[in-house]
Design a protein around this motif. Structure first.
Motif, short mmCIF file in Angstrom:
data_model
loop_
_atom_site.label_atom_id
_atom_site.label_comp_id
_atom_site.label_asym_id
_atom_site.label_seq_id
_atom_site.Cartn_x
_atom_site.Cartn_y
_atom_site.Cartn_z
N LEU A 148 0.73 -1.28 0.08
CA LEU A 148 0.04 -0.04 -0.05
C LEU A 148 0.98 1.26 0.09
O LEU A 148 0.46 2.09 -0.78
N THR A 149 2.10 1.40 0.85
CA THR A 149 3.04 2.33 0.79
C THR A 149 3.44 2.54 -0.60
O THR A 149 3.61 3.69 -1.05
N ARG A 150 3.82 1.73 -1.28
CA ARG A 150 4.68 1.51 -2.58
C ARG A 150 3.50 2.01 -3.68
O ARG A 150 3.82 2.94 -4.32
N LEU A 151 2.35 1.46 -3.54
CA LEU A 151 1.14 1.75 -4.58
C LEU A 151 0.82 3.39 -4.48
O LEU A 151 0.96 4.21 -5.31
N THR A 152 0.73 3.76 -2.86
CA THR A 152 0.32 5.06 -2.82
C THR A 152 1.39 6.15 -3.20
O THR A 152 1.11 7.24 -3.90
N LYS A 153 2.74 5.73 -3.15
CA LYS A 153 3.58 6.69 -3.38
C LYS A 153 3.79 6.75 -5.13
O LYS A 153 3.98 8.09 -5.63
N SER A 154 3.34 5.85 -5.88
CA SER A 154 3.62 5.67 -7.22
C SER A 154 2.41 6.19 -7.96
O SER A 154 2.34 6.18 -9.24
N LEU A 155 1.00 6.31 -7.11
CA LEU A 155 -0.01 6.31 -7.82
C LEU A 155 -0.11 7.91 -8.36
O LEU A 155 -0.01 8.97 -7.49
N SER A 210 -2.07 11.35 -9.51
CA SER A 210 -3.28 12.11 -9.10
C SER A 210 -4.49 11.44 -9.97
O SER A 210 -5.69 11.54 -9.31
N ILE A 211 -4.27 11.24 -11.13
CA ILE A 211 -5.31 10.64 -11.81
C ILE A 211 -5.34 9.34 -12.18
O ILE A 211 -4.28 8.97 -12.57
N PHE A 212 -6.36 8.30 -11.85
CA PHE A 212 -5.92 6.93 -11.77
C PHE A 212 -7.64 6.48 -11.73
O PHE A 212 -8.61 6.90 -11.11
N PRO A 213 -7.94 5.46 -12.68
CA PRO A 213 -9.14 4.99 -12.78
C PRO A 213 -9.63 4.63 -11.40
O PRO A 213 -9.13 3.55 -10.67
N PRO A 214 -10.97 5.09 -10.83
CA PRO A 214 -11.15 4.93 -9.48
C PRO A 214 -11.50 3.42 -9.34
O PRO A 214 -11.43 2.90 -8.32
N PHE A 215 -12.16 2.80 -10.60
CA PHE A 215 -12.71 1.45 -10.20
C PHE A 215 -11.69 0.42 -10.23
O PHE A 215 -11.55 -0.91 -9.68
N VAL A 216 -10.44 1.06 -11.08
CA VAL A 216 -9.23 -0.19 -10.70
C VAL A 216 -8.66 0.13 -9.38
O VAL A 216 -8.21 -0.86 -8.68
N LEU A 217 -8.70 1.39 -8.98
CA LEU A 217 -8.03 1.54 -7.49
C LEU A 217 -8.74 0.76 -6.34
O LEU A 217 -8.19 0.12 -5.55
N ALA A 218 -10.01 1.02 -6.59
CA ALA A 218 -11.11 0.34 -5.50
C ALA A 218 -10.71 -1.12 -5.70
O ALA A 218 -10.90 -1.85 -4.42
N ARG A 219 -10.73 -1.86 -6.73
CA ARG A 219 -10.60 -3.33 -6.87
C ARG A 219 -9.31 -3.52 -6.12
O ARG A 219 -9.07 -4.52 -5.35
N ALA A 220 -8.13 -2.63 -6.54
CA ALA A 220 -6.68 -3.15 -6.14
C ALA A 220 -6.52 -3.19 -4.41
O ALA A 220 -6.36 -3.99 -3.87
N LEU A 221 -7.63 -2.11 -3.84
CA LEU A 221 -7.52 -1.87 -2.49
C LEU A 221 -8.31 -2.89 -1.71
O LEU A 221 -7.97 -3.41 -0.47
N GLY A 222 -9.03 -3.58 -2.41
CA GLY A 222 -9.95 -4.65 -1.78
C GLY A 222 -9.51 -6.11 -1.93
O GLY A 222 -9.69 -7.09 -1.59
N ARG A 223 -8.04 -6.21 -2.55
CA ARG A 223 -7.62 -7.54 -2.89
C ARG A 223 -6.88 -8.24 -1.72
O ARG A 223 -6.36 -7.30 -0.69
N PRO A 224 -6.86 -9.63 -1.64
CA PRO A 224 -6.45 -10.18 -0.34
C PRO A 224 -4.82 -9.70 -0.31
O PRO A 224 -4.20 -9.38 0.74
N PHE A 225 -4.22 -9.58 -1.63
CA PHE A 225 -2.95 -8.75 -1.79
C PHE A 225 -2.90 -7.73 -2.60
O PHE A 225 -3.16 -7.80 -3.77
N ILE A 226 -2.57 -6.69 -2.02
CA ILE A 226 -2.78 -5.30 -2.69
C ILE A 226 -1.45 -5.29 -3.71
O ILE A 226 -0.14 -5.36 -3.49
N PRO A 227 -1.87 -5.03 -5.19
CA PRO A 227 -0.81 -4.90 -5.87
C PRO A 227 0.00 -3.77 -5.52
O PRO A 227 -0.74 -2.70 -5.41
N PRO A 228 1.34 -3.70 -5.71
CA PRO A 228 2.10 -2.62 -5.28
C PRO A 228 2.43 -1.71 -6.45
O PRO A 228 3.20 -0.61 -5.90
N THR A 229 1.89 -1.65 -7.44
CA THR A 229 2.16 -0.62 -8.53
C THR A 229 0.92 -0.44 -9.28
O THR A 229 0.06 -1.08 -9.56
N PRO A 230 0.93 0.79 -9.61
CA PRO A 230 -0.23 1.10 -10.48
C PRO A 230 -0.46 0.08 -11.84
O PRO A 230 -1.66 -0.17 -12.17
N ARG A 231 0.57 -0.16 -12.30
CA ARG A 231 0.61 -0.87 -13.60
C ARG A 231 0.01 -2.45 -13.22
O ARG A 231 -0.63 -2.96 -13.83
#
Ligand code: ZN
Length: 241
Positions: free
Chosen positions: A16-23, A25-46
């Motif tokens: 989450l720290t890595r993702l927040t750092k590299s995120l 300001s504009i990012f598809p909100p539905f993609v972010l919502a899903r990422a944050l809800g994963r059992p393992f949060i993806p560490p990069t926007p990509r």
């Protein structure tokens, strides 16, 4: 808490720290919502975008076909098979036709080899960041998933079953566990009878419009009929690729 849960928690905090750092300001909100809800949060926007499309193969399939209609096929292109790997021609009619994967028609860095359209930051298909094409990319994240789905639709059998409310598309009966994914119009007929369909309309034969799940017995019967028709219609054909 068990040590496993501690470990998972620790990893997720780091991610989450890595993702927040590299995120951005504009990012598809539905993609972010899903990422944050994963059992393992993806560490990069990509990876967040990749994980989003991976969870939505049908949406990827539709998007890839829609993107491809923007530019259509390159001038002079026809669907051909070939054995020269370097030319990038498919060796079998089972591979979806993809003009922009062929050496003669590739659009180069920054363009998607599946749909032919520009690829933007993080492999996204819209330039949300006004940053222009991403010169390091030649696939959209969505098109990677679409390509996998077209080449191996059986991998999404569970999803396709759900879309059919677990009923056999051929008989209307309940689908058994052993049910199989089938192309309504078999691909050999696409090659024989629909070869001149303009691209990317051709891709519909690999996408959800031509896919169905049917029970094994119905599939065996359908395949036998298709084989018989094929022998009757194309008697001289050598056994197929
Ligand atoms: Zn694409």
């Amino acid at each position: 808490m068990t040590s496993w849960e501690d470990e998972k928690d620790r990893r997720n905090r780091q991610a989450l720290t890595r993702l927040t750092k590299s995120l951005p300001s504009i990012f598809p909100p539905f993609v972010l919502a899903r990422a944050l809800g994963r059992p393992f949060i993806p560490p990069t926007p990509r990876l967040a975008i990749d994980s989003y499309w991976r969870a939505h193969p049908i949406r990827s399939d539709r998007l890839a076909r829609a993107l491809a209609t923007r530019g259509g096929a390159p001038n002079g292109w026809t669907w051909q098979l070939g054995s020269n790997r370097r030319a990038g021609l498919p060796t079998t009619f089972r591979t979806p036709p993809a003009p922009y994967r062929e050496r003669a028609y590739t659009r180069g860095a920054g363009f998607c080899c599946v749909c032919g359209q520009p690829v933007y930051r993080f492999g996204w298909h819209v330039d949300l960041w006004n940053a222009g094409a991403n010169k390091n990319a030649n696939w959209h994240c969505a098109c990677v998933i679409a390509w996998e789905f077209w080449n191996a639709p059986s991998g999404e059998a569970l999803l396709l079953r759900r879309l059919q409310a677990r009923r056999c598309a051929q008989t209307g009966r309940r689908l058994w566990k052993s049910a199989e994914v089938d192309h309504r119009i078999p691909l050999f007929r696409v090659w024989k009878e629909y070869r001149d369909t303009p691209w990317p309309k051709l891709l519909d034969f690999w996408g959800s419009p031509n896919l169905q799940v049917i029970n094994r017995d119905a599939h065996v019967a359908k395949s036998a009929l298709e084989a018989r028709d094929r022998r009757a219609t194309y008697p001289l054909e050598t056994e197929l690729t």
